[in-house]
Each structure stands twice: as structure tokens, then as C-alpha cells.
Design a protein around this motif. Sequence first.
Motif, PDB file in Angstrom:
ATOM      1  N   LEU A  39       0.830  -1.196   0.000  1.00  0.00           N
ATOM      2  CA  LEU A  39       0.000   0.000   0.000  1.00  0.00           C
ATOM      3  C   LEU A  39       0.867   1.250   0.000  1.00  0.00           C
ATOM      4  O   LEU A  39       1.812   1.370   0.768  1.00  0.00           O
ATOM      5  CB  LEU A  39      -0.911  -0.009   1.223  1.00  0.00           C
ATOM      6  CG  LEU A  39      -1.892   1.160   1.359  1.00  0.00           C
ATOM      7  CD1 LEU A  39      -2.833   1.206   0.159  1.00  0.00           C
ATOM      8  CD2 LEU A  39      -2.691   1.016   2.650  1.00  0.00           C
ATOM      9  N   LYS A  40       0.540   2.179  -0.895  1.00  0.00           N
ATOM     10  CA  LYS A  40       1.268   3.434  -0.981  1.00  0.00           C
ATOM     11  C   LYS A  40       0.268   4.582  -1.011  1.00  0.00           C
ATOM     12  O   LYS A  40      -0.684   4.566  -1.790  1.00  0.00           O
ATOM     13  CB  LYS A  40       2.137   3.454  -2.245  1.00  0.00           C
ATOM     14  CG  LYS A  40       3.142   4.584  -2.281  1.00  0.00           C
ATOM     15  CD  LYS A  40       4.090   4.411  -3.450  1.00  0.00           C
ATOM     16  CE  LYS A  40       5.150   5.504  -3.464  1.00  0.00           C
ATOM     17  NZ  LYS A  40       6.100   5.340  -4.588  1.00  0.00           N
ATOM     18  N   ASP A 219      -3.696   4.558  11.020  1.00  0.00           N
ATOM     19  CA  ASP A 219      -3.306   3.478  10.108  1.00  0.00           C
ATOM     20  C   ASP A 219      -2.362   3.983   9.025  1.00  0.00           C
ATOM     21  O   ASP A 219      -1.387   3.308   8.666  1.00  0.00           O
ATOM     22  CB  ASP A 219      -4.554   2.859   9.463  1.00  0.00           C
ATOM     23  CG  ASP A 219      -5.403   2.080  10.455  1.00  0.00           C
ATOM     24  OD1 ASP A 219      -4.868   1.684  11.511  1.00  0.00           O
ATOM     25  OD2 ASP A 219      -6.596   1.866  10.180  1.00  0.00           O
ATOM     26  N   GLU A 220      -2.629   5.172   8.511  1.00  0.00           N
ATOM     27  CA  GLU A 220      -1.826   5.663   7.393  1.00  0.00           C
ATOM     28  C   GLU A 220      -0.484   6.235   7.843  1.00  0.00           C
ATOM     29  O   GLU A 220       0.452   6.308   7.044  1.00  0.00           O
ATOM     30  CB  GLU A 220      -2.641   6.663   6.569  1.00  0.00           C
ATOM     31  CG  GLU A 220      -3.840   5.982   5.919  1.00  0.00           C
ATOM     32  CD  GLU A 220      -4.525   6.790   4.847  1.00  0.00           C
ATOM     33  OE1 GLU A 220      -4.192   7.972   4.649  1.00  0.00           O
ATOM     34  OE2 GLU A 220      -5.424   6.225   4.185  1.00  0.00           O
ATOM     35  N   ILE A 221      -0.371   6.611   9.101  1.00  0.00           N
ATOM     36  CA  ILE A 221       0.953   6.941   9.639  1.00  0.00           C
ATOM     37  C   ILE A 221       1.825   5.689   9.586  1.00  0.00           C
ATOM     38  O   ILE A 221       2.991   5.736   9.183  1.00  0.00           O
ATOM     39  CB  ILE A 221       0.859   7.466  11.090  1.00  0.00           C
ATOM     40  CG1 ILE A 221       0.216   8.858  11.116  1.00  0.00           C
ATOM     41  CG2 ILE A 221       2.254   7.527  11.724  1.00  0.00           C
ATOM     42  CD1 ILE A 221      -0.060   9.369  12.522  1.00  0.00           C
ATOM     43  N   VAL A 223       1.444   3.136   7.553  1.00  0.00           N
ATOM     44  CA  VAL A 223       1.723   2.865   6.144  1.00  0.00           C
ATOM     45  C   VAL A 223       2.889   3.719   5.661  1.00  0.00           C
ATOM     46  O   VAL A 223       3.796   3.241   4.972  1.00  0.00           O
ATOM     47  CB  VAL A 223       0.472   3.137   5.277  1.00  0.00           C
ATOM     48  CG1 VAL A 223       0.821   3.094   3.788  1.00  0.00           C
ATOM     49  CG2 VAL A 223      -0.623   2.131   5.581  1.00  0.00           C
ATOM     50  N   GLN A 224       2.886   4.998   6.053  1.00  0.00           N
ATOM     51  CA  GLN A 224       3.950   5.897   5.612  1.00  0.00           C
ATOM     52  C   GLN A 224       5.289   5.541   6.243  1.00  0.00           C
ATOM     53  O   GLN A 224       6.336   5.659   5.603  1.00  0.00           O
ATOM     54  CB  GLN A 224       3.578   7.349   5.926  1.00  0.00           C
ATOM     55  CG  GLN A 224       4.483   8.377   5.278  1.00  0.00           C
ATOM     56  CD  GLN A 224       4.549   8.216   3.769  1.00  0.00           C
ATOM     57  OE1 GLN A 224       3.534   7.942   3.129  1.00  0.00           O
ATOM     58  NE2 GLN A 224       5.722   8.372   3.203  1.00  0.00           N
ATOM     59  N   LEU A 225       5.269   5.101   7.482  1.00  0.00           N
ATOM     60  CA  LEU A 225       6.497   4.649   8.137  1.00  0.00           C
ATOM     61  C   LEU A 225       7.111   3.478   7.379  1.00  0.00           C
ATOM     62  O   LEU A 225       8.340   3.402   7.205  1.00  0.00           O
ATOM     63  CB  LEU A 225       6.215   4.257   9.587  1.00  0.00           C
ATOM     64  CG  LEU A 225       6.010   5.404  10.578  1.00  0.00           C
ATOM     65  CD1 LEU A 225       5.461   4.876  11.897  1.00  0.00           C
ATOM     66  CD2 LEU A 225       7.312   6.165  10.816  1.00  0.00           C
ATOM     67  N   VAL A 226       6.267   2.562   6.917  1.00  0.00           N
ATOM     68  CA  VAL A 226       6.754   1.421   6.141  1.00  0.00           C
ATOM     69  C   VAL A 226       7.364   1.891   4.823  1.00  0.00           C
ATOM     70  O   VAL A 226       8.435   1.428   4.417  1.00  0.00           O
ATOM     71  CB  VAL A 226       5.608   0.421   5.869  1.00  0.00           C
ATOM     72  CG1 VAL A 226       6.064  -0.658   4.889  1.00  0.00           C
ATOM     73  CG2 VAL A 226       5.137  -0.219   7.167  1.00  0.00           C
TER      74      VAL A 226
END
Length: 239
Positions: A39-40, A219-221, A223-226
Motif C-alpha cells: 500500500l502506498k 493506520d496511514e501513519i 503505512v507511511q512509516l513502512v
Amino acid sequence: MRKSNKKTNFSKLIILAIVLLVPGFLYIVLNKVGSNAYLKLPVYGEKVLSGKMNRKMGREIPDTIFHQVKPIALFDGNGNDVGFLKSDSIISVVHLMYANDTGLSTVLFQKLKPIVDRFVNNNKVRFYSISVDTTDTAAKLKQLEQQYVKDSGKHWFVVGSKADILPFVKDQLLIDAFPDPTEAGKFRISNNYLLIDTEGRIRGFYDINLKTEPERLQDEIKVQLVEEARNNPFKIEQK
């Protein structure tokens, strides 16, 4: 009999082809999918083609220049300068507020606190509550810190600007803030949180009027860390 032998030989050829070709095909597919199937988050703001081409997975892809939020001088409740967006290894979460507001600003503070607490031990995420009122002194910001930020770690900054910040809000953060035409000393501010990546690009807007948005932000924090770890493994480790 000859027909039977031909069928047998043909079947053997098919089986041999499958044995030889399928593993290679699966390797290519899995390698390609494994490197891209994650996911991006989207990038918001104006996008401009630079005229250059980047080669990726054997294909030529046009190079795109994305909108990047420029760093700006801000100060905290101690009167110290805050390096907003000056680090290339920090993900930032931003919202607007001002001290003389017991309405939307208060709600934005309150709904942000559980999110800050979730990432209180993560040095890669910082939170900024930015005042749009230039009359908000360091003392006023300190009062807000003591009211909302207390016991929420060292990565939540209540900050203000000595210069008019409204053009920055509109042109850089891409959200609205302006003086209230009906009441002096009041402002109309956005009800969104913003997620900004390590390159200063806006990766998400989160409307607090929607119940699911704070959870989506959390959740998207992650995702962005990944994504940051995948794209910049050495930079993340060094920091």
C-alpha cells in the motif's frame, strides 16, 4: 499405434515445457509483485513533469515533481525556534488552531491526543499544532501545551509564527484559514489533519467531522512509516 505414440510424445513435450517454463515465470511474477504490491499513499498537490525519464523494472517512467511544503520559521511555548519540516527523516502530522478558540481548536487538540499517545515512543513521527493568530505569544502557547500536550511525550509541538502565516497555510498546506468576517479576533480554520512525509509532500487529509478519520490517520501513519523504511533504509537506521 503410431497415433498413440505421437500423443504420448506430444504430452511429454507439454509436460517438459511446463516444468521448464513455469518456475521461471513464477519467479518473474513473484519478484515483480513482491517488490511493488504494498500500500502506498497518494501525493496531493500540483504535479509537474520534469522532462526527465527514470528507469524502473525495465521501463522508462516520466519523472514527476510533486508539491512540497516549504519549511517555515515557528516558535514554541518557550520562545524557541522549531525546525518544522527541516528534518529529512521525520513524518509530520499538522493541524491549525489558535489560543482564543474554544470550539474547533479544542476539538482538534482533543482528537489528536490519542493519536499522539499511540506514537509517543516513535522518534520518526512529530505532531504540530500551528496557531494562525500572530497575537498568540509564547506564554499563550505554553498554556495550551500544559492543557493538552502534558504527558504526551516530546514529539508534540504547539507553535506559532511571528509573521502572517495565512498565505503559507493556503499555498503550502493547501487548506483554508482566514479571519472571521463576523467577529474580530476570530478565525475560520480547516478541520483537517495533514500527514506530511519526509520529503515535505502531503500524503493525506483527515476530516475530524468523520468518525473514522482519526483511526484512518493512525493506520496511514503506519503505512507511511513502512514506505519510508523501504525507500530510505540507511537513512532511517542512521537517524
